[in-house]
Design a protein around this motif. Structure first.
Motif, PDB file in Angstrom:
ATOM      1  N   TRP A 263       0.843  -1.204   0.000  1.00  0.00           N
ATOM      2  CA  TRP A 263       0.000   0.000   0.000  1.00  0.00           C
ATOM      3  C   TRP A 263       0.877   1.252   0.000  1.00  0.00           C
ATOM      4  O   TRP A 263       1.960   1.258   0.586  1.00  0.00           O
ATOM      5  CB  TRP A 263      -0.925  -0.065   1.212  1.00  0.00           C
ATOM      6  CG  TRP A 263      -1.951   1.032   1.339  1.00  0.00           C
ATOM      7  CD1 TRP A 263      -2.140   1.839   2.417  1.00  0.00           C
ATOM      8  CD2 TRP A 263      -2.953   1.415   0.373  1.00  0.00           C
ATOM      9  NE1 TRP A 263      -3.188   2.708   2.183  1.00  0.00           N
ATOM     10  CE2 TRP A 263      -3.700   2.466   0.942  1.00  0.00           C
ATOM     11  CE3 TRP A 263      -3.276   0.970  -0.918  1.00  0.00           C
ATOM     12  CZ2 TRP A 263      -4.750   3.094   0.265  1.00  0.00           C
ATOM     13  CZ3 TRP A 263      -4.323   1.594  -1.592  1.00  0.00           C
ATOM     14  CH2 TRP A 263      -5.047   2.647  -0.998  1.00  0.00           C
ATOM     15  N   HIS A 264       0.401   2.282  -0.647  1.00  0.00           N
ATOM     16  CA  HIS A 264       1.235   3.485  -0.863  1.00  0.00           C
ATOM     17  C   HIS A 264       1.622   4.219   0.406  1.00  0.00           C
ATOM     18  O   HIS A 264       2.448   5.117   0.381  1.00  0.00           O
ATOM     19  CB  HIS A 264       0.507   4.447  -1.826  1.00  0.00           C
ATOM     20  CG  HIS A 264      -0.633   5.177  -1.174  1.00  0.00           C
ATOM     21  ND1 HIS A 264      -0.655   6.542  -1.047  1.00  0.00           N
ATOM     22  CD2 HIS A 264      -1.765   4.726  -0.587  1.00  0.00           C
ATOM     23  CE1 HIS A 264      -1.768   6.905  -0.424  1.00  0.00           C
ATOM     24  NE2 HIS A 264      -2.451   5.818  -0.138  1.00  0.00           N
ATOM     25  N   ARG A 265       1.034   3.857   1.544  1.00  0.00           N
ATOM     26  CA  ARG A 265       1.392   4.510   2.813  1.00  0.00           C
ATOM     27  C   ARG A 265       2.698   3.960   3.394  1.00  0.00           C
ATOM     28  O   ARG A 265       3.274   4.559   4.287  1.00  0.00           O
ATOM     29  CB  ARG A 265       0.271   4.296   3.830  1.00  0.00           C
ATOM     30  CG  ARG A 265      -0.983   5.050   3.500  1.00  0.00           C
ATOM     31  CD  ARG A 265      -0.999   6.360   4.281  1.00  0.00           C
ATOM     32  NE  ARG A 265      -2.003   7.257   3.764  1.00  0.00           N
ATOM     33  CZ  ARG A 265      -1.783   8.545   3.534  1.00  0.00           C
ATOM     34  NH1 ARG A 265      -0.601   9.075   3.761  1.00  0.00           N
ATOM     35  NH2 ARG A 265      -2.743   9.313   3.092  1.00  0.00           N
ATOM     36  N   GLU A 266       3.117   2.793   2.901  1.00  0.00           N
ATOM     37  CA  GLU A 266       4.365   2.211   3.419  1.00  0.00           C
ATOM     38  C   GLU A 266       5.574   2.931   2.848  1.00  0.00           C
ATOM     39  O   GLU A 266       5.536   3.413   1.722  1.00  0.00           O
ATOM     40  CB  GLU A 266       4.444   0.724   3.042  1.00  0.00           C
ATOM     41  CG  GLU A 266       3.686  -0.167   4.017  1.00  0.00           C
ATOM     42  CD  GLU A 266       4.042  -1.629   3.843  1.00  0.00           C
ATOM     43  OE1 GLU A 266       5.251  -1.936   3.767  1.00  0.00           O
ATOM     44  OE2 GLU A 266       3.102  -2.441   3.757  1.00  0.00           O
ATOM     45  N   ARG A 267       6.649   2.945   3.628  1.00  0.00           N
ATOM     46  CA  ARG A 267       7.859   3.612   3.158  1.00  0.00           C
ATOM     47  C   ARG A 267       9.011   2.649   2.925  1.00  0.00           C
ATOM     48  O   ARG A 267       9.950   2.953   2.200  1.00  0.00           O
ATOM     49  CB  ARG A 267       8.334   4.645   4.197  1.00  0.00           C
ATOM     50  CG  ARG A 267       7.473   5.855   4.284  1.00  0.00           C
ATOM     51  CD  ARG A 267       7.853   6.699   5.506  1.00  0.00           C
ATOM     52  NE  ARG A 267       6.722   7.554   5.885  1.00  0.00           N
ATOM     53  CZ  ARG A 267       6.536   8.771   5.408  1.00  0.00           C
ATOM     54  NH1 ARG A 267       7.406   9.301   4.586  1.00  0.00           N
ATOM     55  NH2 ARG A 267       5.479   9.475   5.768  1.00  0.00           N
ATOM     56  N   ASP A 268       8.975   1.505   3.605  1.00  0.00           N
ATOM     57  CA  ASP A 268      10.136   0.608   3.585  1.00  0.00           C
ATOM     58  C   ASP A 268       9.941  -0.510   2.556  1.00  0.00           C
ATOM     59  O   ASP A 268       9.087  -1.382   2.729  1.00  0.00           O
ATOM     60  CB  ASP A 268      10.335   0.023   4.988  1.00  0.00           C
ATOM     61  CG  ASP A 268      11.565  -0.868   5.051  1.00  0.00           C
ATOM     62  OD1 ASP A 268      12.334  -0.911   4.054  1.00  0.00           O
ATOM     63  OD2 ASP A 268      11.754  -1.524   6.090  1.00  0.00           O
ATOM     64  N   LEU A 269      10.725  -0.483   1.518  1.00  0.00           N
ATOM     65  CA  LEU A 269      10.648  -1.527   0.490  1.00  0.00           C
ATOM     66  C   LEU A 269      11.939  -2.345   0.444  1.00  0.00           C
ATOM     67  O   LEU A 269      12.215  -3.039  -0.531  1.00  0.00           O
ATOM     68  CB  LEU A 269      10.390  -0.894  -0.885  1.00  0.00           C
ATOM     69  CG  LEU A 269       9.061  -0.150  -1.075  1.00  0.00           C
ATOM     70  CD1 LEU A 269       8.999   0.493  -2.453  1.00  0.00           C
ATOM     71  CD2 LEU A 269       7.881  -1.093  -0.895  1.00  0.00           C
ATOM     72  N   SER A 270      12.720  -2.248   1.526  1.00  0.00           N
ATOM     73  CA  SER A 270      14.063  -2.846   1.478  1.00  0.00           C
ATOM     74  C   SER A 270      14.038  -4.369   1.388  1.00  0.00           C
ATOM     75  O   SER A 270      15.026  -4.983   0.988  1.00  0.00           O
ATOM     76  CB  SER A 270      14.880  -2.406   2.706  1.00  0.00           C
ATOM     77  OG  SER A 270      14.206  -2.776   3.884  1.00  0.00           O
ATOM     78  N   ARG A 271      12.892  -5.007   1.744  1.00  0.00           N
ATOM     79  CA  ARG A 271      12.835  -6.472   1.687  1.00  0.00           C
ATOM     80  C   ARG A 271      12.620  -7.001   0.269  1.00  0.00           C
ATOM     81  O   ARG A 271      12.618  -8.205   0.046  1.00  0.00           O
ATOM     82  CB  ARG A 271      11.752  -6.992   2.624  1.00  0.00           C
ATOM     83  CG  ARG A 271      10.340  -6.560   2.255  1.00  0.00           C
ATOM     84  CD  ARG A 271       9.366  -6.915   3.381  1.00  0.00           C
ATOM     85  NE  ARG A 271       7.985  -6.596   3.085  1.00  0.00           N
ATOM     86  CZ  ARG A 271       7.445  -5.381   3.205  1.00  0.00           C
ATOM     87  NH1 ARG A 271       8.199  -4.343   3.543  1.00  0.00           N
ATOM     88  NH2 ARG A 271       6.162  -5.187   2.950  1.00  0.00           N
ATOM     89  N   PHE A 272      12.427  -6.122  -0.692  1.00  0.00           N
ATOM     90  CA  PHE A 272      12.108  -6.571  -2.051  1.00  0.00           C
ATOM     91  C   PHE A 272      13.312  -6.498  -2.994  1.00  0.00           C
ATOM     92  O   PHE A 272      14.188  -5.654  -2.821  1.00  0.00           O
ATOM     93  CB  PHE A 272      10.965  -5.731  -2.627  1.00  0.00           C
ATOM     94  CG  PHE A 272       9.689  -5.887  -1.863  1.00  0.00           C
ATOM     95  CD1 PHE A 272       8.920  -7.034  -2.004  1.00  0.00           C
ATOM     96  CD2 PHE A 272       9.262  -4.897  -0.987  1.00  0.00           C
ATOM     97  CE1 PHE A 272       7.743  -7.196  -1.288  1.00  0.00           C
ATOM     98  CE2 PHE A 272       8.093  -5.047  -0.265  1.00  0.00           C
ATOM     99  CZ  PHE A 272       7.328  -6.204  -0.414  1.00  0.00           C
ATOM    100  N   ASP A 273      13.291  -7.400  -3.997  1.00  0.00           N
ATOM    101  CA  ASP A 273      14.342  -7.413  -5.019  1.00  0.00           C
ATOM    102  C   ASP A 273      13.895  -6.721  -6.301  1.00  0.00           C
ATOM    103  O   ASP A 273      14.720  -6.244  -7.077  1.00  0.00           O
ATOM    104  CB  ASP A 273      14.714  -8.863  -5.368  1.00  0.00           C
ATOM    105  CG  ASP A 273      15.100  -9.646  -4.126  1.00  0.00           C
ATOM    106  OD1 ASP A 273      16.115  -9.281  -3.518  1.00  0.00           O
ATOM    107  OD2 ASP A 273      14.375 -10.589  -3.754  1.00  0.00           O
ATOM    108  N   ILE A 274      12.574  -6.756  -6.542  1.00  0.00           N
ATOM    109  CA  ILE A 274      12.024  -6.173  -7.763  1.00  0.00           C
ATOM    110  C   ILE A 274      10.823  -5.322  -7.363  1.00  0.00           C
ATOM    111  O   ILE A 274      10.000  -5.755  -6.552  1.00  0.00           O
ATOM    112  CB  ILE A 274      11.531  -7.275  -8.740  1.00  0.00           C
ATOM    113  CG1 ILE A 274      12.686  -8.207  -9.122  1.00  0.00           C
ATOM    114  CG2 ILE A 274      10.887  -6.670  -9.989  1.00  0.00           C
ATOM    115  CD1 ILE A 274      12.233  -9.491  -9.824  1.00  0.00           C
ATOM    116  N   ILE A 275      10.728  -4.113  -7.917  1.00  0.00           N
ATOM    117  CA  ILE A 275       9.612  -3.230  -7.568  1.00  0.00           C
ATOM    118  C   ILE A 275       8.849  -2.857  -8.834  1.00  0.00           C
ATOM    119  O   ILE A 275       9.439  -2.392  -9.812  1.00  0.00           O
ATOM    120  CB  ILE A 275      10.115  -1.959  -6.843  1.00  0.00           C
ATOM    121  CG1 ILE A 275      10.750  -2.357  -5.510  1.00  0.00           C
ATOM    122  CG2 ILE A 275       8.980  -0.964  -6.625  1.00  0.00           C
ATOM    123  CD1 ILE A 275      11.603  -1.282  -4.882  1.00  0.00           C
TER     124      ILE A 275
END
Lengths: 230, 81
Positions: free
Chosen positions: A33-45
């Protein structure tokens, strides 16, 4: 390998992207959801298509201020592969992650149809497995996909091999007749200078299974999976 | 305090709506009309700021959100103190 599908108010291709990443490619995939800030756990966005915030003011203008943009920008800076598709492309452009602008189609019509794209570079995570010059059949569905860049920027994009796809004929000729929306130099997709962020108006997630009329879109997802797997 | 903000497509950027409207005006017989470009008009209300502060804020919000400097120009005027 973990993939993120960013979801904004008004995203509507998020489920298609999720389906391809999860069920076709077999990746561990999450909606974010767009309210999250942390995407560090992902390899592909993946920033999917849609009509975020009703396209108010300009396409992508509101979405660029969503908290998730901080996470996308941060992971992009680390070199992780990020792709913006259709409205996702518009959002990444508005957010300054990709160069240029997208304005109304010259026909002033919403265009929904299959088009042909010539792959202009294999030097991005999403086209690493597609040979330069290969023609792909992928659908578009947009009203504001008319790529614009000032002459200096256009030259820079060409000089730096940042044009990823151009609209072309089925035989791969880049002509005005093959240009569906008036994009300068038939540009359908570009990447950033660091090459890990790609934006494109056509929808590869809509043509990744034989039942849907073309499997050319799958090549982009296969490319990025192989790229991340090393 | 009230301000009017005008956002217009920069010269050299195709503005297809204006072109369509110009064609329609031609059909109405107004062949003298040689160019139409459509932009945006935005009314902004501000509170508790001096005129100078308001001008700074307007400049900032135009650059950050109201206009896209790649394709658009903007100007604003304070119409009510």
């Amino acid at each position: 390998m973990k993939a993120a599908v960013c979801v904004f108010p008004g995203s509507n291709c998020d489920h298609d992207c999720y389906h391809v990443l999860k069920h076709v490619m077999g990746l561990d995939t999450e909606f974010v959801w767009h309210r999250e800030r942390d995407l560090s756990r992902f390899d592909i966005i993946v920033v999917p298509g849609g009509f975020t915030y009703g396209d108010y003011l300009r396409t992508g203008a509101m979405a660029k201020l969503s908290p998730i943009m901080e996470g996308i920008t941060e992971e992009a800076k680390k070199g992780k592969p990020v792709i913006g598709i259709c409205n996702g492309f518009q959002i990444l452009i508005e957010g300054g992650l990709l160069p240029g602008a997208l304005i109304a189609n010259r026909s002033l019509k919403f265009i929904c149809s299959y088009v042909y794209l010539r792959t202009e570079t294999s030097n991005t995570p999403f086209t690493a497995g597609i040979e330069k010059g290969r023609v792909l059949k992928i659908p578009i569905a947009h009203y504001q996909g008319n790529y614009f860049a000032h002459p200096d920027l256009l030259k820079e994009l060409n000089d730096n091999d940042q044009v990823v796809f151009r609209y072309c004929s089925p035989e791969g000729e880049v002509t005005d007749e093959a240009n569906p929306n008036g994009s300068l130099e038939n540009i359908a997709g570009v990447c950033n200078r660091e090459r890990n962020v790609v934006g494109m108006m056509p929808h590869p997630e809509r043509c990744a299974e034989r039942e849907l009329g073309s499997v050319d879109g799958r090549l982009l997802f296969e490319s990025v999976v192989n790229y991340v797997a090393g | 305090m009230k301000a009017h903000v005008y956002v217009t497509m920069r010269r050299g950027v195709l503005e297809p709506q204006g072109r369509a409207v110009q064609k329609s005006l031609e059909n109405l017989g107004y062949t003298q009309v040689k160019g139409v470009r459509i932009g945006k008009f935005i009314e902004v209300e501000l509170d508790g700021v001096s005129r100078q502060e308001a001008e700074n804020i307007l400049e900032e919000i135009c650059r950050k959100l109201l206009a896209n400097p790649v394709i658009e120009d903007f100007r604003f005027e304070i119409v009510e103190e």
